[in-house]
Scaffold this active site. Structure first.
Site, short mmCIF file in Angstrom:
data_model
loop_
_atom_site.label_atom_id
_atom_site.label_comp_id
_atom_site.label_asym_id
_atom_site.label_seq_id
_atom_site.Cartn_x
_atom_site.Cartn_y
_atom_site.Cartn_z
N LYS A 14 0.83 -1.22 0.00
CA LYS A 14 0.00 0.00 0.00
C LYS A 14 0.86 1.26 0.00
O LYS A 14 0.71 2.13 -0.85
CB LYS A 14 -0.93 0.01 1.23
CG LYS A 14 -1.86 -1.19 1.32
CD LYS A 14 -2.80 -1.11 2.50
CE LYS A 14 -2.12 -1.19 3.87
NZ LYS A 14 -1.64 -2.54 4.23
N ARG A 89 -9.68 0.41 8.27
CA ARG A 89 -9.24 -0.94 8.62
C ARG A 89 -10.31 -1.70 9.40
O ARG A 89 -10.09 -2.87 9.73
CB ARG A 89 -7.98 -0.85 9.50
CG ARG A 89 -6.67 -1.10 8.73
CD ARG A 89 -5.53 -0.91 9.70
NE ARG A 89 -4.33 -1.61 9.34
CZ ARG A 89 -3.29 -1.02 8.72
NH1 ARG A 89 -3.34 0.24 8.35
NH2 ARG A 89 -2.21 -1.71 8.45
N ARG A 128 11.82 -5.61 5.31
CA ARG A 128 11.78 -4.19 5.69
C ARG A 128 12.28 -4.01 7.12
O ARG A 128 12.97 -3.04 7.43
CB ARG A 128 10.36 -3.63 5.54
CG ARG A 128 10.30 -2.15 5.91
CD ARG A 128 8.99 -1.50 5.53
NE ARG A 128 7.87 -2.06 6.29
CZ ARG A 128 6.60 -1.76 6.07
NH1 ARG A 128 6.28 -0.92 5.10
NH2 ARG A 128 5.64 -2.29 6.79
N ARG A 134 11.77 -0.91 12.05
CA ARG A 134 10.39 -0.83 12.57
C ARG A 134 10.12 -2.00 13.49
O ARG A 134 10.23 -3.16 13.08
CB ARG A 134 9.41 -0.85 11.39
CG ARG A 134 8.69 0.46 11.19
CD ARG A 134 7.78 0.41 9.99
NE ARG A 134 6.54 -0.29 10.25
CZ ARG A 134 5.49 -0.26 9.43
NH1 ARG A 134 5.56 0.44 8.32
NH2 ARG A 134 4.39 -0.91 9.72
N ARG A 146 -0.53 -9.47 13.01
CA ARG A 146 -1.08 -8.41 12.14
C ARG A 146 -1.90 -9.03 11.01
O ARG A 146 -2.95 -8.51 10.64
CB ARG A 146 0.05 -7.56 11.56
CG ARG A 146 0.61 -6.57 12.58
CD ARG A 146 2.01 -6.17 12.27
NE ARG A 146 2.14 -5.35 11.09
CZ ARG A 146 3.32 -5.08 10.50
NH1 ARG A 146 4.44 -5.60 10.98
NH2 ARG A 146 3.37 -4.31 9.45
#
Ligand code: B4P
Length: 190
Positions: A14, A89, A128, A134, A146
């Site tokens: 996204k 969401r 990532r 992160r 998640r």
């Protein structure tokens, strides 16, 4: 006005694809994930509350993210349109967004839903995590949570937008450029 919901599970692309669409169509990018991370960086009270949910891979409470989107919409009343990235969401967030946009007479034009296999999502996010640091991308069990939260609370939005005739499924596997091309073709026709 062109209002696009860019949708998909964590790691679907996204944030990556939003950058291409902003450039091509001159839209304002509203990413609730980015907005929350900047609150965390600023060590605001909202940021500290959000962090405890995000680090566990849970969703931040609806009223927090809806409030953030409301104030961004008000700050950009003259925009050509918006890309909503990572929002809505939950069904309650989608209903709130429809209400906010109805007040301006500028409804959602389309919901573009990126479809990606689960193992590919996990690989992208772990990749990532190694680069960005992160916290929610570094631990496989948080990533799995998640994805589970997505399946339970977020995936029902596919039906929500199908009922409105606004759902477009997009193959999210392949190179970033290939996927950007697929999205662009759909947005051109909205
Ligand atoms: P987000 O910031 O929205 O993060 P995300 O869904 O996990 O990932 P994103 O979708 O941006 O990643 P992308 O695929 O672009 O949310 C983080 C957290 O904030 C949530 O878990 C939640 O706690 C909270 N939150 C945010 N919005 C909320 C809301 N509305 N309500 C409640 N809570 C909310 O990219 C992933 C990686 O894949 C990148 O490294 C990218 O380079 C790579 N990639 C992308 N496309 C690729 C491709 N085609 N091939 C190979 N790699 C690719």
């Amino acid at each position: 006005m062109l209002n696009v919901v860019l949708f998909g599970p964590p790691g679907a692309g996204k944030g990556t694809q939003a950058e291409f669409l902003i450039d091509s169509f001159g839209l304002i990018h509203l990413s609730t994930g980015d907005l929350l991370r900047s609150e965390i960086a600023a060590k605001s009270q909202l940021g500290m509350e959000a962090k405890s949910y995000m680090d566990r891979g849970e969703l931040v409470p609806d009223e927090v993210v809806i409030g953030m989107i409301k104030s961004k919409l008000e700050a950009h009343r003259d925009a050509k349109g918006f890309i909503f990235d990572g929002f809505p969401r939950t069904v309650d967030q989608a209903v709130a967004l429809d209400k906010l946009l109805d007040e301006n007479g500028t409804p959602i034009s389309g919901m573009l839903s990126l479809e990606v296999e689960k193992q590919e999502l996990i690989n992208r996010l772990l990749g990532r995590g190694q680069i960005s640091g992160r916290a929610d991308d570094q631990n496989q069990s948080v990533i799995e949570n998640r994805i589970n939260v997505y399946n339970k609370k977020t995936a029902p939005l596919i039906e929500y937008y199908k009922k409105q005739g606004k759902h477009f499924g997009i193959d999210g596997m392949g190179t970033i450029e290939e996927i950007a091309g697929r999205l662009k073709e759909v947005v051109k026709k909205l």
